[in-house]
Design an enzyme around this catalytic site. Sequence first.
Site, short mmCIF file in Angstrom:
data_model
loop_
_atom_site.label_atom_id
_atom_site.label_comp_id
_atom_site.label_asym_id
_atom_site.label_seq_id
_atom_site.Cartn_x
_atom_site.Cartn_y
_atom_site.Cartn_z
N HIS A 119 47.81 37.27 31.89
CA HIS A 119 47.17 37.61 30.62
C HIS A 119 47.84 36.94 29.43
CE1 HIS A 119 50.45 40.43 29.60
NE2 HIS A 119 50.48 40.66 30.90
N ASP A 120 47.03 36.52 28.49
CA ASP A 120 47.48 35.99 27.20
C ASP A 120 48.22 34.66 27.30
OD1 ASP A 120 46.74 38.35 25.38
OD2 ASP A 120 47.98 39.32 26.89
N GLY A 172 52.87 36.87 31.75
CA GLY A 172 52.05 37.03 30.56
C GLY A 172 52.62 36.33 29.35
#
Length: 265
Positions: free
Chosen positions: A118-119, A136
């Site tokens: 994520h991200d 992340g």
Amino acid sequence: MISPYAHIHPKAQIGENTIIDPFAVIEDDVIIGDGTHVMSHAVIMPKVTIGKSCKIFPGAVIGAIPQDLKFDGEDTIVQIGDNTTIRECVTINRGTKDKWKTVVGSDCLLMAYCHIAHDCIIGDHVIIANSVQLAGHVEIGDYAIIGGMAAAIQFSKIGPHTYIAGRTEIIKDVPPYIKAGRSPLSYVGVNSIGLQRRGFTSEKINNISEIYRNIYLRGLNISQATTLIEKEFPDSEEKKEILKFIKESNRGILKVSSKEIKDEN
């Protein structure tokens, strides 16, 4: 050609000349650009936009929710640029409320079994070899190359035009234009061959090398080195990029290999 054996949500937006093979799954709120090929058993989950002329190989899963216990169902996305190849069993997770998105740029190659958490924000023309694992919030600049089975800790940053050896642990930020290797991961020189291939002149490469000699090989601390470079080196895009990267590094940049120091002396 779209196979009748593929599962495609009626609200998914599929571009022209797109190929979707049997048993691929494309869910709601997905946009796929013209000429992209989604192969058998690839899964494109909600909130994903894929650009033109991409290749998504079997077993890839794009857009699953983050593997982050803080994720609370926020409306986040995955964005993938044009001409990017995503090989077998790659996983790319949606963002969280930190950046609200996970991004993979254009003309990238993500080899088999990579994980993009994520991200993460990945630039253009990036090559990530087999089984690389990105935690992340990792950021990777344009034209970076990461060798197989390397792993990057969360929030780490990798500058543009870098080359990172395989089977390494990326726990410090990797500044632009360099090669990094060994354990612990260290500066081992400027990525001169990569820069030559991308059209950098000998003058620019020599300037970059001299900047990093002052950062890593003269016994200066980072503050001393950056002050010297700011005052004594002519202005250039490369100088600006290096100093900006170092200034904005939260984890600190990686150190130099002791072998490089011995060779310099």
